[in-house]
Write a protein that holds these residues in place. Sequence first.
Motif, PDB file in Angstrom:
ATOM      1  N   ARG A  27      -3.043   6.533   5.381  1.00 13.34           N
ATOM      2  CA  ARG A  27      -1.630   5.713   5.423  1.00 13.34           C
ATOM      3  C   ARG A  27      -1.290   5.275   4.121  1.00 13.34           C
ATOM      4  O   ARG A  27      -0.059   4.665   4.064  1.00 13.34           O
ATOM      5  CB  ARG A  27      -2.101   4.595   6.437  1.00 13.34           C
ATOM      6  CG  ARG A  27      -2.119   4.884   7.989  1.00 13.34           C
ATOM      7  CD  ARG A  27      -2.464   3.403   8.785  1.00 13.34           C
ATOM      8  NE  ARG A  27      -3.053   2.550   8.330  1.00 13.34           N
ATOM      9  CZ  ARG A  27      -4.363   2.383   8.907  1.00 13.34           C
ATOM     10  NH1 ARG A  27      -4.819   3.185   9.830  1.00 13.34           N
ATOM     11  NH2 ARG A  27      -5.299   1.533   8.300  1.00 13.34           N
ATOM     12  N   GLY A  28      -2.119   5.214   3.313  1.00 16.78           N
ATOM     13  CA  GLY A  28      -1.749   4.763   1.959  1.00 16.78           C
ATOM     14  C   GLY A  28      -2.222   3.153   1.967  1.00 16.78           C
ATOM     15  O   GLY A  28      -1.817   2.601   0.815  1.00 16.78           O
ATOM     16  N   ASP A  29      -3.224   2.723   2.646  1.00 14.08           N
ATOM     17  CA  ASP A  29      -3.648   1.304   2.644  1.00 14.08           C
ATOM     18  C   ASP A  29      -4.267   1.242   1.186  1.00 14.08           C
ATOM     19  O   ASP A  29      -4.221   0.138   0.625  1.00 14.08           O
ATOM     20  CB  ASP A  29      -4.698   0.863   3.709  1.00 14.08           C
ATOM     21  CG  ASP A  29      -3.825   1.113   5.201  1.00 14.08           C
ATOM     22  OD1 ASP A  29      -2.646   1.003   4.963  1.00 14.08           O
ATOM     23  OD2 ASP A  29      -4.506   0.591   5.962  1.00 14.08           O
ATOM     24  N   ALA A  31      -4.271   2.765  -2.689  1.00 11.40           N
ATOM     25  CA  ALA A  31      -3.294   3.491  -3.687  1.00 11.40           C
ATOM     26  C   ALA A  31      -4.241   4.519  -4.355  1.00 11.40           C
ATOM     27  O   ALA A  31      -5.558   4.456  -4.369  1.00 11.40           O
ATOM     28  CB  ALA A  31      -2.735   2.559  -4.751  1.00 11.40           C
ATOM     29  N   PRO A  32      -3.556   5.499  -4.895  1.00 12.61           N
ATOM     30  CA  PRO A  32      -4.554   6.475  -5.764  1.00 12.61           C
ATOM     31  C   PRO A  32      -5.096   5.703  -6.821  1.00 12.61           C
ATOM     32  O   PRO A  32      -4.566   5.048  -7.692  1.00 12.61           O
ATOM     33  CB  PRO A  32      -3.123   7.407  -6.350  1.00 12.61           C
ATOM     34  CG  PRO A  32      -2.184   7.424  -5.271  1.00 12.61           C
ATOM     35  CD  PRO A  32      -1.997   5.992  -4.679  1.00 12.61           C
ATOM     36  N   HIS A 133       4.743   7.352   4.889  1.00  9.07           N
ATOM     37  CA  HIS A 133       4.056   8.714   4.875  1.00  9.07           C
ATOM     38  C   HIS A 133       4.616   9.442   5.976  1.00  9.07           C
ATOM     39  O   HIS A 133       4.919   9.047   7.018  1.00  9.07           O
ATOM     40  CB  HIS A 133       2.300   8.619   4.619  1.00  9.07           C
ATOM     41  CG  HIS A 133       1.822   7.917   3.465  1.00  9.07           C
ATOM     42  ND1 HIS A 133       1.682   8.505   2.372  1.00  9.07           N
ATOM     43  CD2 HIS A 133       1.792   6.743   3.138  1.00  9.07           C
ATOM     44  CE1 HIS A 133       1.371   7.860   1.258  1.00  9.07           C
ATOM     45  NE2 HIS A 133       1.274   6.624   2.061  1.00  9.07           N
ATOM     46  N   LEU A 171      -4.288  14.913   1.828  1.00 10.80           N
ATOM     47  CA  LEU A 171      -3.907  13.561   1.082  1.00 10.80           C
ATOM     48  C   LEU A 171      -2.640  13.929   0.200  1.00 10.80           C
ATOM     49  O   LEU A 171      -1.815  13.079   0.187  1.00 10.80           O
ATOM     50  CB  LEU A 171      -5.025  13.101   0.447  1.00 10.80           C
ATOM     51  CG  LEU A 171      -4.760  11.412  -0.317  1.00 10.80           C
ATOM     52  CD1 LEU A 171      -4.159  10.538   0.923  1.00 10.80           C
ATOM     53  CD2 LEU A 171      -6.389  10.929  -0.798  1.00 10.80           C
ATOM     54  N   ARG A 174       0.636  14.178   1.765  1.00 18.39           N
ATOM     55  CA  ARG A 174       1.259  12.816   2.122  1.00 18.39           C
ATOM     56  C   ARG A 174       1.816  12.067   0.902  1.00 18.39           C
ATOM     57  O   ARG A 174       2.984  11.385   0.977  1.00 18.39           O
ATOM     58  CB  ARG A 174       0.288  11.988   2.893  1.00 18.39           C
ATOM     59  CG  ARG A 174       0.044  12.626   4.180  1.00 18.39           C
ATOM     60  CD  ARG A 174      -0.461  11.544   5.172  1.00 18.39           C
ATOM     61  NE  ARG A 174      -0.733  12.262   6.633  1.00 18.39           N
ATOM     62  CZ  ARG A 174      -0.891  11.484   7.563  1.00 18.39           C
ATOM     63  NH1 ARG A 174      -0.963  10.160   7.295  1.00 18.39           N
ATOM     64  NH2 ARG A 174      -1.354  12.190   8.763  1.00 18.39           N
ATOM     65  N   TRP A 175       1.051  12.070  -0.261  1.00 21.30           N
ATOM     66  CA  TRP A 175       1.833  11.584  -1.314  1.00 21.30           C
ATOM     67  C   TRP A 175       2.877  12.212  -1.666  1.00 21.30           C
ATOM     68  O   TRP A 175       3.892  11.753  -2.492  1.00 21.30           O
ATOM     69  CB  TRP A 175       0.353  11.933  -2.559  1.00 21.30           C
ATOM     70  CG  TRP A 175      -0.795  10.631  -2.403  1.00 21.30           C
ATOM     71  CD1 TRP A 175      -0.677   9.587  -1.321  1.00 21.30           C
ATOM     72  CD2 TRP A 175      -1.870  10.820  -3.153  1.00 21.30           C
ATOM     73  NE1 TRP A 175      -1.740   9.003  -1.655  1.00 21.30           N
ATOM     74  CE2 TRP A 175      -2.539   9.617  -2.653  1.00 21.30           C
ATOM     75  CE3 TRP A 175      -2.451  11.550  -4.100  1.00 21.30           C
ATOM     76  CZ2 TRP A 175      -3.834   9.478  -2.993  1.00 21.30           C
ATOM     77  CZ3 TRP A 175      -3.693  11.359  -4.542  1.00 21.30           C
ATOM     78  CH2 TRP A 175      -4.198  10.342  -3.898  1.00 21.30           C
ATOM     79  N   ARG A 178       5.941  11.094   0.035  1.00 22.71           N
ATOM     80  CA  ARG A 178       6.497   9.433  -0.176  1.00 22.71           C
ATOM     81  C   ARG A 178       7.290   9.831  -1.638  1.00 22.71           C
ATOM     82  O   ARG A 178       8.141   9.114  -1.952  1.00 22.71           O
ATOM     83  CB  ARG A 178       5.161   8.774  -0.681  1.00 22.71           C
ATOM     84  CG  ARG A 178       5.664   7.320  -0.901  1.00 22.71           C
ATOM     85  CD  ARG A 178       4.503   6.656  -1.044  1.00 22.71           C
ATOM     86  NE  ARG A 178       3.925   6.742  -2.211  1.00 22.71           N
ATOM     87  CZ  ARG A 178       2.534   6.202  -2.572  1.00 22.71           C
ATOM     88  NH1 ARG A 178       2.266   5.104  -1.815  1.00 22.71           N
ATOM     89  NH2 ARG A 178       1.938   6.414  -3.415  1.00 22.71           N
TER      90      ARG A 178
END
Length: 231
Positions: A27-29, A31-32, A133, A171, A174-175, A178
Amino acid sequence: MTQAAASPGKQMLSEQVYAHLRDAIMRGDFAPGDALKPQDLAKDQGVSLAVVREALVRVVGEGLADRLPNRGFAVPAFSDRRWQEIAEARRTIEPVMLRMSIERGDVDWEARVRAAHHRLARTPAYAQDEGEHYSDAWAEAHRLFHRTLLEGCGNPVLLEVFDRMWTASELARRWSARRTPGRDAVGEHGRLEEAALARDADTAAEVLTWHLTLTAAVLTGRTHDEPAKEI
């Protein structure tokens, strides 16, 4: 006896924490590059450190987190070379599998490809309650379409390799979404379906290679020329 009786309960907790952590990363909770601190995760989930570490090891195995020497666990970074390595592996293997599918796939395979593409085209890519996402429903429809395209190859070993690479690259995908909200995913998938069902192996392989290249290119900040007109 007591230890054996407690084992299923621990397994269930570990499964719950793993699912929660995996979904949070997707979900992006986080960050990279964010640290995944076992102590904080254990406190947040109300479980032991042992349960959290077991869940972390699983997400590391799926390529959704890194285990760093003397630094614990962390979400992979944008710059991680693995995304390019996974993309290279997919560009090497999947066009070959698609050619095999086009050669070997029967009428039932054609019908499944058409149905999978119809589902993908009719599934909204984004959902209001799922952030910026791709939605979970679209992500699953996307996976199903790509896998169905390749299932005609009839080789379960190759399909197992595809499944592992897909999970590892989800993953990054999804990045990429965005960072490139205007990407024409609908058009890309439509060209893939059209070429596959026309039994045009050369065009299908070329379209798929381009499709797989875009995500890796976005993550490194590189730009590419538009594909040739015949694609």
